[in-house]
Write a protein that holds these residues in place. Sequence first.
Motif, PDB file in Angstrom:
ATOM      1  N   GLN A  38       0.866  -1.178   0.000  1.00 56.36           N
ATOM      2  CA  GLN A  38       0.000   0.000   0.000  1.00 56.36           C
ATOM      3  C   GLN A  38       0.907   1.234   0.000  1.00 56.36           C
ATOM      4  N   THR A  39       1.103   1.834  -1.152  1.00 56.76           N
ATOM      5  CA  THR A  39       2.006   2.979  -1.282  1.00 56.76           C
ATOM      6  C   THR A  39       1.348   4.070  -2.121  1.00 56.76           C
ATOM      7  N   THR A  73       1.152   2.616  -5.673  1.00 57.66           N
ATOM      8  CA  THR A  73       0.174   1.573  -5.955  1.00 57.66           C
ATOM      9  C   THR A  73      -1.273   2.039  -5.773  1.00 57.66           C
ATOM     10  N   LYS A  74      -1.480   3.172  -5.128  1.00 56.12           N
ATOM     11  CA  LYS A  74      -2.868   3.652  -5.026  1.00 56.12           C
ATOM     12  C   LYS A  74      -3.420   4.007  -6.413  1.00 56.12           C
ATOM     13  N   THR A 120      -4.379  -7.442  -1.676  1.00 54.15           N
ATOM     14  CA  THR A 120      -4.353  -6.432  -0.630  1.00 54.15           C
ATOM     15  C   THR A 120      -5.306  -5.307  -1.038  1.00 54.15           C
ATOM     16  N   LEU A 135      -6.002  -2.421  -2.315  1.00 57.72           N
ATOM     17  CA  LEU A 135      -5.692  -1.250  -3.121  1.00 57.72           C
ATOM     18  C   LEU A 135      -6.984  -0.467  -3.385  1.00 57.72           C
ATOM     19  N   ILE A 175      -4.976  -7.203   4.366  1.00 58.61           N
ATOM     20  CA  ILE A 175      -3.673  -6.551   4.439  1.00 58.61           C
ATOM     21  C   ILE A 175      -2.769  -7.197   5.478  1.00 58.61           C
TER      22      ILE A 175
END
Length: 335
Positions: free
Chosen positions: A241-242, A245-246, A266, A268, A281
């Motif tokens: 989750q960064t 990647t969002k 995960t 997103l 997550i």
Amino acid sequence: MPTIIYPPSIPWSWMFQRPQQLLGRFSASGQTVLYEDLGNFSNPGISPLSPSLLLCQGTSALTVPHLRPRILWLTVPSHINLIENYDPDLVVYDAVDEPKEEFASWAPYYPTILEKADLIICSSGSIYDYFITRHPHVHLIPNGVDYVHFSPSPPYRPTDLPTGKPIAGYSGAIAPWIDWELLKVVIQENPGINFVFLGALFQLNKFPLQFKNAFYLGLKSYRELPTYLHHFDVGLIPFLQTEMTKGCNPIKLYEYYAAGIRVLGTPLPELLTIPKINLEINPQLFSLRLRHLLEEKDLHKAERMAYAQANDWSERAGRILQHISKRANTNRNSV
């Protein structure tokens, strides 16, 4: 009919992703597409994939006689500086990733994109949210799938797939944005499951996992990829989750669904609204959900496949061509 030119960005025969899919559909719709292939070619020339889709290998698309309007299709931000080389009638920037972290080098080109692009297409909501307040012609067109390619059951099982255990599989770039620490926990907690990874190494020197039940099978051709996916019991999207990647709208989601397999990922942002997806997550909860999926009867295969069919690349390309036509007509009328 317009001519669409794609500067050298991705080898045509590498991982078959959004650019190849959309440009192939544009060609099938009657547009001439000149795809400047990336690579070193001992015999430069033009390689036709169809009468209207030409690979320009080691030679400029401008050497090919073609009709105007000439549309420049860009996915690499730095290519905005190539506009003058092509003298296009319309510049389209297809924004496919956030300019952050692994793609932070893209950010300095965004002011020029905002100034010079006539039309901006966005693959995810967060990318769209950035551009819609800064440019007058922005449209959200997520990724999709070649449903006919991925949905039929394959006639054989690939010989390099491990046997004897259920398969949790991943298809895509083997990259830093995968949550490798989560996977280490999940793989260690599930010795009765084989974990299979397909794809090219990206910004990594070697495959990061070393477990007896983890198998890296390398990059598979687009032609043979469905034969692997149909033997996955669960498809994985285990991304970190960064900020980068969002903005990911994973193509693998649509390909997994077209093949009929269940998906565990995960959470997103782009996956939160997908029907019948499974998201966790926490590594232990991810591991527990995976085991439950393999134990449960699959009641939603038809619904997942219907979702994939509704999100075919042909639908995406059709919408984009409508936007291009409208914008091109506006440009002509303003001259």
